[in-house]
Write an enzyme that holds these catalytic residues in place. Structure first.
Site, short mmCIF file in Angstrom:
data_model
loop_
_atom_site.label_atom_id
_atom_site.label_comp_id
_atom_site.label_asym_id
_atom_site.label_seq_id
_atom_site.Cartn_x
_atom_site.Cartn_y
_atom_site.Cartn_z
CB SER A 178 -53.13 -13.75 51.18
OG SER A 178 -53.78 -12.57 50.77
CG ASP A 275 -47.47 -4.44 52.75
OD1 ASP A 275 -47.58 -5.65 52.54
OD2 ASP A 275 -46.83 -3.97 53.70
CG HIS A 309 -50.79 -9.17 52.68
ND1 HIS A 309 -51.60 -9.72 53.66
CD2 HIS A 309 -51.23 -9.70 51.51
CE1 HIS A 309 -52.49 -10.52 53.10
NE2 HIS A 309 -52.27 -10.52 51.79
#
Length: 331
Positions: A178, A275, A309
């Site tokens: 991320s 998400d 994610h």
């Protein structure tokens, strides 16, 4: 991008608290491994003064530092390979960077990094980064938050001072999830001679697409969670030179002659806006980045897989195999 808010993620991916709890958690976990080895004690240096530690004869070592680069005392977990204390070998190093709203403990408490790296001859360094986007910010209302300085100018040489590593291009890899995936891509381009392998797991690779959505997200999340209303890139006007210097798609030639690994999800949960916003933007940015790499004739490995994610353990293991194939071998 930043994984906010924590309550929107499954329990298995929950975010972790920072501060004094981190000392206790890391210390308890590390202390369970084996007897102390005082001779291996690390020392201060490169602008870092150790204010807390848990060194032991096992794999996981913990340190917290005082540094002028960061107002509060950031920490790091250093995961050593099996047999490090007795082998006498030098090892390659992976700098593994966490996502937003997380801390230095995320990968070992949440993602089982100890088991994922068992039997592998590599040192894994997992530092704090708050939600600072691996940057020295344009402005801050909470004192120094110079994460880039802390990681590159201080922590990296400190690791090489205190552990048996290969202090060279072929001895270092960087990876992240991320926000940390973006940090890995950014550090690799800005510091070309530091890392021979870079991996971005659901990390954004394009800052300016969609009217600069990732820059706006970085500014908003850093303001809320790290900078007390300050921003990484400046607002309402950006520091355009900083954005260009940090933007992977504008630094394509800086990835030449490196191993590159990219992963993104293709099906975030439609009812989960967080998400969906995160991984949709990650996927689009990685596709843009891959296309630019392809036009430049730069080889890269990429994976588009179902889901949203989150950090995929099976892809990390595959990635780790590729890193070890590129890095200098322990010896």
């Amino acid at each position: 991008m930043d994984n906010i808010p924590a309550v929107r993620r499954p329990v298995s991916r929950r975010r972790l608290l920072t501060g004094a709890a981190g000392v206790a958690a890391a210390g308890t976990f590390a202390g369970a491994f084996a007897m102390p080895l005082p001779a291996s004690a690390a020392g201060d240096g490169h602008g870092l003064r150790i204010v807390a530690r848990n060194e032991n004869g096992g794999r996981l070592q913990y340190y917290r530092f005082a540094t002028d680069a960061i107002e509060w005392d950031p920490a790091v977990n250093v995961l050593l390979p099996d047999g490090y204390h007795t082998s006498g070998k030098r090892y390659p190093v992976l700098y593994l960077l966490h996502g937003g709203n997380a801390d230095f403990r995320t990968f070992h408490m949440q993602d089982n990094i100890i088991n994922l790296t068992a039997g592998r001859e590599i040192i894994v360094v997992m530092p704090d980064a708050s939600t600072g986007w691996y940057c020295n910010p344009v402005n801050t209302n909470t004192g120094p938050r110079n994460w880039e300085t802390f990681h590159i100018a201080q922590l990296l040489p400190w690791i090489e001072q205190n552990f048996r590593t290969f202090p060279e291009y072929n001895g270092r890899a960087v990876a992240g999830f991320s926000m940390g995936g973006f940090g890995a891509l950014k550090y690799t381009a800005k510091y070309y001679g530091h890392f021979c392998s870079v991996s971005s797991h659901s990390g954004p690779a394009s800052l300016r697409r969609d009217f600069g959505l990732v820059v706006h997200w970085a500014n908003a999340t850093s303001a809320a969670l790290d900078l007390g209303g300050g921003t990484v890139y400046g607002a309402p006007l950006w520091d355009e030179a900083r954005v260009s210097a940090d933007n992977p798609v504008q630094r394509i030639e800086s990835y030449r002659n490196k191993r590159i690994f990219l992963a993104a999800g293709t099906s975030p949960q439609p009812i989960n806006w967080f998400d969906t916003v995160n991984e949709t933007q990650v996927l689009a940015g990685q596709r843009e980045f891959r296309a630019a790499l392809g036009r430049a004739g730069i080889p890269h490995e990429w994976h588009e897989v179902p889901g949203g994610h989150y950090f995929r353990h099976e892809l990390f293991v595959q990635d780790l195999n590729g890193m070890l194939g590129r890095l200098r071998r322990a010896g």
